[in-house]
Design a protein around this motif. Structure first.
Motif, PDB file in Angstrom:
ATOM      1  N   ALA A 196     -57.035  -2.295-104.193  1.00 53.85           N
ATOM      2  CA  ALA A 196     -56.146  -1.816-104.945  1.00 53.85           C
ATOM      3  C   ALA A 196     -55.447  -0.632-104.169  1.00 53.85           C
ATOM      4  CB  ALA A 196     -56.513  -1.380-106.329  1.00 53.85           C
ATOM      5  N   GLY A 197     -56.464   0.324-103.799  1.00 55.48           N
ATOM      6  CA  GLY A 197     -55.805   1.580-103.097  1.00 55.48           C
ATOM      7  C   GLY A 197     -54.986   1.205-101.912  1.00 55.48           C
ATOM      8  N   ASN A 198     -55.328   0.173-101.242  1.00 54.04           N
ATOM      9  CA  ASN A 198     -54.460  -0.405 -99.899  1.00 54.04           C
ATOM     10  C   ASN A 198     -53.288  -0.778-100.485  1.00 54.04           C
ATOM     11  OD1 ASN A 198     -53.451  -1.882 -97.573  1.00 54.04           O
ATOM     12  ND2 ASN A 198     -55.462  -1.730 -97.200  1.00 54.04           N
ATOM     13  N   LEU A 199     -52.947  -1.608-101.398  1.00 49.26           N
ATOM     14  CA  LEU A 199     -51.657  -1.958-101.967  1.00 49.26           C
ATOM     15  C   LEU A 199     -50.816  -0.560-102.312  1.00 49.26           C
ATOM     16  CD1 LEU A 199     -52.566  -4.681-104.106  1.00 49.26           C
ATOM     17  CD2 LEU A 199     -51.583  -5.065-101.855  1.00 49.26           C
ATOM     18  N   LEU A 200     -51.509   0.209-103.030  1.00 47.63           N
ATOM     19  CA  LEU A 200     -50.773   1.572-103.557  1.00 47.63           C
ATOM     20  C   LEU A 200     -50.492   2.685-102.562  1.00 47.63           C
ATOM     21  CD1 LEU A 200     -52.350   1.587-106.978  1.00 47.63           C
ATOM     22  CD2 LEU A 200     -50.158   0.691-106.502  1.00 47.63           C
ATOM     23  N   GLN A 201     -51.083   2.375-101.371  1.00 45.93           N
ATOM     24  CA  GLN A 201     -50.920   3.694-100.510  1.00 45.93           C
ATOM     25  C   GLN A 201     -49.618   4.080-100.177  1.00 45.93           C
ATOM     26  OE1 GLN A 201     -52.083   2.837 -96.254  1.00 45.93           O
ATOM     27  NE2 GLN A 201     -52.410   0.872 -96.969  1.00 45.93           N
ATOM     28  N   ARG A 202     -49.038   5.363 -99.768  1.00 40.47           N
ATOM     29  CA  ARG A 202     -47.914   5.520 -99.725  1.00 40.47           C
ATOM     30  C   ARG A 202     -47.399   5.719 -98.412  1.00 40.47           C
ATOM     31  NH1 ARG A 202     -45.773  10.228-103.814  1.00 40.47           N
ATOM     32  NH2 ARG A 202     -44.050   8.998-103.794  1.00 40.47           N
ATOM     33  N   THR A 203     -46.105   5.997 -98.318  1.00 44.37           N
ATOM     34  CA  THR A 203     -45.244   5.645 -96.909  1.00 44.37           C
ATOM     35  C   THR A 203     -46.123   6.809 -95.872  1.00 44.37           C
ATOM     36  OG1 THR A 203     -43.610   5.906 -95.504  1.00 44.37           O
ATOM     37  CG2 THR A 203     -43.583   7.182 -97.455  1.00 44.37           C
ATOM     38  N   ARG A 204     -45.925   6.449 -94.916  1.00 41.99           N
ATOM     39  CA  ARG A 204     -46.489   7.343 -93.579  1.00 41.99           C
ATOM     40  C   ARG A 204     -45.037   8.024 -92.695  1.00 41.99           C
ATOM     41  NH1 ARG A 204     -50.427   5.389 -95.899  1.00 41.99           N
ATOM     42  NH2 ARG A 204     -52.603   6.128 -95.373  1.00 41.99           N
ATOM     43  N   CYS A 205     -44.000   7.609 -93.362  1.00 41.17           N
ATOM     44  CA  CYS A 205     -42.611   8.498 -92.947  1.00 41.17           C
ATOM     45  C   CYS A 205     -43.119   9.846 -92.748  1.00 41.17           C
ATOM     46  CB  CYS A 205     -41.547   8.409 -93.834  1.00 41.17           C
ATOM     47  SG  CYS A 205     -40.012   9.333 -93.590  1.00 41.17           S
ATOM     48  N   PRO A 206     -42.680  10.493 -91.459  1.00 32.92           N
ATOM     49  CA  PRO A 206     -42.990  11.785 -90.995  1.00 32.92           C
ATOM     50  C   PRO A 206     -42.573  12.939 -91.922  1.00 32.92           C
ATOM     51  CG  PRO A 206     -41.671  10.812 -89.443  1.00 32.92           C
ATOM     52  CD  PRO A 206     -42.295   9.462 -90.258  1.00 32.92           C
TER      53      PRO A 206
END
Length: 314
Positions: free
Chosen positions: A110-120
């Motif tokens: 679930a956490g993998n699906l909900l991780q947030r963007t890595r936009c710098p």
């Protein structure tokens, strides 16, 4: 350090109720993304709900040949599961291409699906970011956007979703199962789970405030050759410039899903009737909006598809 309170949930519905009743509450399991964001004060929860003791760590066979994956199954365990390796190899390969061994040992489904963007710019709190602070602006537009989205972006946000696992889940037509505080359950197709940025890039998925993921289900296995190809700047511990998840049949027909092209895992079914990599890429990339920094992605998609198809024929 921002102060917060803490509890250990005893039931999924109880965890969902705590989410509903406590403003600023967040669920925590592996914490591989949330804790980083808390350290930077991008996420500032007032209350953490530990769900690690819930009975959501099983991988179970379903009637009809599918698979149910508990929300707390760790990425390492899922990648190594015999059924996943045998019948959903593209998922195992996608998981193994993500992060590092240490992080995969902690990270959950679930956490993998909900991780947030890595936009710098999302991570740089000195810069405006509509996803972090709605209405402040998007520094990535007109900035350095080499690793950002070229499909289904908006004037508010061009960030990508970082998950490798979610790309394979999109290819496999997974469904996300949830529970709410009142015990109501539903299943959400992963194609509909993520939201495009539009004018509200801070709203990243279709979960309600009091809704918690309990499992992910996969339909019966797809025959054919399973391939996950991730193109990145270094061989490990790096996010994709382009990733392609594919299942290719002996006759050359295939289905394809992509990472790092859009704000969510991307699939264009109409492109899958095309006969060659160039044609598949052309249909997939219709409407792409590129900049001088990320225009290379269009050619990279075609070349990666060509590599995938060549591997499928080998």
């Amino acid at each position: 350090m921002k102060q917060f309170t803490f509890e250990r949930a005893t039931t999924p519905a109880g965890a969902a109720a705590s989410l509903a009743n406590t403003p600023g509450a967040r669920l925590i399991a592996g914490g591989t993304n949330l804790l980083d964001l808390m350290k930077l004060q991008i996420e500032t929860p007032t209350h953490l709900i530990d769900i690690n003791r819930l009975n959501l760590s099983q991988v179970e066979d379903m009637q009809g040949g599918g698979l149910r994956i508990g929300a707390l199954v760790r990425n390492t365990d899922l990648a190594a599961h015999p059924r996943v390796r045998a019948d959903y190899a593209v998922l195992s390969r996608a998981l193994m291409s993500g992060a590092s061994g240490q992080l995969r040992n902690k990270a959950t489904t679930a956490g993998n699906l909900l991780q947030r963007t890595r936009c710098p710019y999302f991570y740089d709190t000195t810069k405006p970011c509509n996803k972090r602070q709605p209405g402040s602006g998007c520094s990535a537009i007109g900035g350095f956007d080499r690793n950002l989205a070229i499909l289904s972006t908006s004037d508010q946000c061009i960030a990508t979703h970082p998950s490798d696992m979610a790309v394979a889940m999109r290819l496999l037509d997974a469904s996300v199962e949830t529970v709410r505080a009142d015990g109501t359950r539903r299943a959400i197709s992963i194609a509909d789970f993520y939201r495009l940025p539009g004018t509200t890039p801070q709203v990243e998925n279709t979960l309600a405030r009091d809704e918690m993921i309990t499992s992910v289900t996969l339909p019966a296995p797809l025959g054919g050759k399973h391939i996950y190809r991730k193109v990145r700047d270094r061989a490990s511990y790096a996010f994709a410039l382009i990733s392609v998840a594919a299942v290719v049949q002996p006759d050359g027909r295939g289905r394809f899903a992509y990472g790092s092209l859009a704000p969510k895992p991307w699939r264009v079914e109409a492109a899958e009737s095309q006969a060659d990599a160039a044609s598949i890429a052309r249909v997939t990339l219709a409407g792409a909006r590129t900049s001088e920094h990320n225009a290379f992605k269009s050619l990279l998609v075609e070349r990666t598809l060509a590599s995938v198809l060549a591997e499928a024929r080998s």
